[in-house]
Design a protein around this motif. Sequence first.
Motif, short mmCIF file in Angstrom:
data_model
loop_
_atom_site.label_atom_id
_atom_site.label_comp_id
_atom_site.label_asym_id
_atom_site.label_seq_id
_atom_site.Cartn_x
_atom_site.Cartn_y
_atom_site.Cartn_z
N UNK A 146 -18.93 -10.75 -31.94
CA UNK A 146 -19.69 -9.82 -32.78
C UNK A 146 -18.91 -9.57 -34.07
N UNK A 147 -19.62 -9.68 -35.21
CA UNK A 147 -19.00 -9.53 -36.52
C UNK A 147 -19.78 -8.50 -37.33
N UNK A 148 -19.07 -7.58 -37.97
CA UNK A 148 -19.69 -6.58 -38.84
C UNK A 148 -20.17 -7.25 -40.12
N UNK A 149 -21.33 -6.82 -40.60
CA UNK A 149 -21.90 -7.33 -41.84
C UNK A 149 -21.86 -6.22 -42.87
N UNK A 154 -6.21 -18.50 -39.93
CA UNK A 154 -6.96 -17.90 -38.82
C UNK A 154 -6.10 -17.09 -37.87
N UNK A 155 -4.88 -16.86 -38.22
CA UNK A 155 -3.98 -16.19 -37.28
C UNK A 155 -3.96 -14.68 -37.45
N UNK A 156 -5.13 -14.07 -37.51
CA UNK A 156 -5.20 -12.61 -37.54
C UNK A 156 -5.76 -12.11 -36.21
N UNK A 175 -15.41 -13.46 -41.19
CA UNK A 175 -14.14 -13.48 -40.47
C UNK A 175 -13.90 -14.79 -39.76
N UNK A 176 -12.79 -14.82 -39.07
CA UNK A 176 -12.40 -16.00 -38.30
C UNK A 176 -13.26 -16.13 -37.06
N UNK A 177 -13.59 -17.36 -36.70
CA UNK A 177 -14.26 -17.61 -35.43
C UNK A 177 -13.22 -17.44 -34.34
N UNK A 178 -13.41 -16.47 -33.48
CA UNK A 178 -12.45 -16.14 -32.42
C UNK A 178 -13.20 -15.95 -31.12
N UNK A 223 -20.95 -22.16 -28.20
CA UNK A 223 -19.78 -23.02 -28.01
C UNK A 223 -19.80 -24.07 -29.12
N UNK A 224 -18.61 -24.53 -29.52
CA UNK A 224 -18.49 -25.48 -30.61
C UNK A 224 -17.25 -26.34 -30.42
N UNK A 225 -17.26 -27.52 -31.01
CA UNK A 225 -16.09 -28.40 -31.00
C UNK A 225 -14.88 -27.66 -31.55
N UNK A 226 -13.70 -28.01 -31.07
CA UNK A 226 -12.47 -27.40 -31.57
C UNK A 226 -12.23 -27.77 -33.02
N UNK A 227 -11.64 -26.85 -33.74
CA UNK A 227 -11.27 -27.09 -35.12
C UNK A 227 -10.39 -25.96 -35.61
N UNK A 228 -9.58 -26.22 -36.62
CA UNK A 228 -8.72 -25.16 -37.14
C UNK A 228 -9.45 -24.33 -38.19
N UNK A 229 -8.99 -23.15 -38.38
CA UNK A 229 -9.42 -22.33 -39.50
C UNK A 229 -10.94 -22.19 -39.62
#
Length: 138
Positions: A104-107, A23-25, A97-100, A73-79
């Motif tokens: 907004x995410x392109x489809x 998830x580090x992008x 994509x990564x949840x950041x 909003x959501x509980x913390x989690x990796x990746x």
Amino acid sequence: MKKFLLLPLFVLLFGCEEQGELTKDGLRDNTITSGSVLRYRGAFAPTSGISVAGETKIFQNGNQFQLQLDGFSISNGPDLKVYLSKAATPTEFINLGNLTAATVYAIPTQVDFSQYKYVLIHCQQYNHLFAVAQLLPN
């Protein structure tokens, strides 16, 4: 025996606290334009042990579709990933994509919304589904 049962629960609840390498992008810089039309929406439901709030919305502007997380909003989690899925489980999906902090995410333009009816928040690193939203026509 009790300690043995608590260990898997502890790993499940707290094993996903550090961010995974996947998830580090960078963040996406997408915005919903004023000419966009709301086509689908769905409220998120959590899986066991997860807290989630908010909904997802699919907007159309010409032939471009975008997914927006609204009041989310959501509980913390990796990746954590955002998936557009054919089912309420991550079996046949498109990884948006990564949840950041971006909401907004392109489809991809070839997506058939008669088949892709769910938005999932999924921990890819530990293969754990965090939340599901079924898309309904607006």
